[in-house]
Design a protein around this motif. Structure first.
Motif, PDB file in Angstrom:
ATOM      1  N   HIS A  93      -2.618  11.322   5.895  1.00 25.79           N
ATOM      2  CA  HIS A  93      -4.026  11.416   5.516  1.00 25.79           C
ATOM      3  C   HIS A  93      -4.879  10.774   6.598  1.00 25.79           C
ATOM      4  CE1 HIS A  93      -2.949  12.824   1.520  1.00 25.79           C
ATOM      5  NE2 HIS A  93      -2.097  11.829   1.413  1.00 25.79           N
ATOM      6  N   PRO A  94      -5.792  11.533   7.203  1.00 21.45           N
ATOM      7  CA  PRO A  94      -6.709  10.942   8.179  1.00 21.45           C
ATOM      8  C   PRO A  94      -7.510   9.805   7.551  1.00 21.45           C
ATOM      9  CG  PRO A  94      -6.808  13.336   8.241  1.00 21.45           C
ATOM     10  CD  PRO A  94      -6.016  12.976   7.038  1.00 21.45           C
ATOM     11  N   GLY A  95      -7.836   8.845   8.376  1.00 17.84           N
ATOM     12  CA  GLY A  95      -8.597   7.689   7.898  1.00 17.84           C
ATOM     13  C   GLY A  95      -7.916   6.403   8.291  1.00 17.84           C
ATOM     14  N   PHE A  96      -7.773   5.512   7.358  1.00 18.92           N
ATOM     15  CA  PHE A  96      -7.155   4.219   7.663  1.00 18.92           C
ATOM     16  C   PHE A  96      -5.712   4.409   8.101  1.00 18.92           C
ATOM     17  CE2 PHE A  96      -5.108   0.167   6.827  1.00 18.92           C
ATOM     18  CZ  PHE A  96      -6.052  -0.721   7.346  1.00 18.92           C
TER      19      PHE A  96
END
Length: 290
Positions: free
Chosen positions: A284-287
């Protein structure tokens, strides 16, 4: 500046960034190698035009020959991932068959560029070689029969002292089993093949073997084997490299990280599903969770 023109400028900058990234991605490998230290193996491998990987050929699902006589397995895939990172061609790799006892010596004596051979990372081994980032977390797991009444871990545990477990003979074998099945009977056996044979002949209720073996056998032969749903005692598998070459180590780590967690994950994902019967966790893109 109004919102519309601001968004337009932002998009232009974004497209310019993508174009620049495309140019950078096209940089010749030899020019990239020039950034490495003069004595780095990264330069040597790129100049040679192929990667040399020490591995095995007799241990599915890590390294073995398929029905067509081709060398395949998760270790083999990791070698091809490195070759793709080096040359944009996963076939530019030579696999050198070696005994497990040669995994470290062949690296330290320059017979291979890297060893990728289901090698458990340890502090003692790290005094002799550098390890890449882990590419698999191994463990002990329980293999049962799909037709058995007590085929799940919960039922094996509930059966208490009536539960019989086979495991490869070693000094910690009984303690390993009793850490999760404290009342079970432990049968230590001389070879892995005989550990499985004890299960198949129903002399035991479950075989304690590597998690990767459980997943391989249960996914390939669901009518014969069943994953009891319990694993423990995590062990890290990493590739072994010569010490003192930061550029080579950094390249290998970066390539593995991108293949497992980044955008170039097709080879790793296909192998993980093929050899372990499971989909890798979604990224999942992000953190960052790397």
């Amino acid at each position: 500046m109004n919102d519309t023109s601001g968004r337009r400028d932002f998009l232009k900058l974004g497209m310019a960034g993508l174009a620049t990234a495309g140019v950078l991605a096209a940089v010749d490998a030899q020019k990239a190698a020039a950034q490495a230290a003069p004595d780095s193996l990264l330069r040597t491998v790129l100049d040679r035009g192929k990667l040399i990987v020490g591995t095995g050929s007799t241990n599915a699902p890590w390294h073995f020959e398929n029905d067509a006589g081709e060398l395949v397995g998760m270790d083999i895939t990791m070698g091809r991932i490195l070759a793709k990172g080096l040359f944009d061609d996963p076939t530019k790799v030579e696999f050198v068959m070696q005994d497990p006892a040669q995994r470290i010596p062949n690296v330290t004596t320059n017979k291979v560029d890297i060893t990728i051979q289901f090698m458990t990372m340890s502090a003692q081994r790290s005094q002799l070689v550098n390890f890449s980032r882990p590419y698999y977390v191994e463990g002990v797991a329980l293999l049962t029969l799909p037709t058995a009444e007590n085929k799940t871990f919960d039922k094996l545990l509930a059966a208490g002292s009536a539960t019989r477990i086979s495991i490869l003979q070693n000094v910690d074998a009984e303690a390993q089993v009793h850490s999760v099945l404290p009342q079970s009977q432990v049968m230590q056996i001389d070879t892995q093949a005989n550990v499985l044979q004890a299960l198949e002949s129903k002399r035991v209720d479950a075989a304690a073997v590597d998690l990767s073996t459980v997943r391989w056998l249960a996914s390939r032969n669901p009518d014969k084997y069943f994953d009891a749903g319990k694993s423990w005692l995590s062990m890290l598998y990493g590739a072994a490299l010569r010490q003192g070459d930061l550029d080579w180590l950094t390249f290998v780590n970066s390539t593995f990280t991108i293949a497992m967690f980044g955008h170039e994950n097709a080879l790793y994902d296909a192998a993980f599903k093929d050899y372990f019967g499971q989909e890798p966790p979604a990224r999942h893109p992000g953190f960052p969770t790397v």
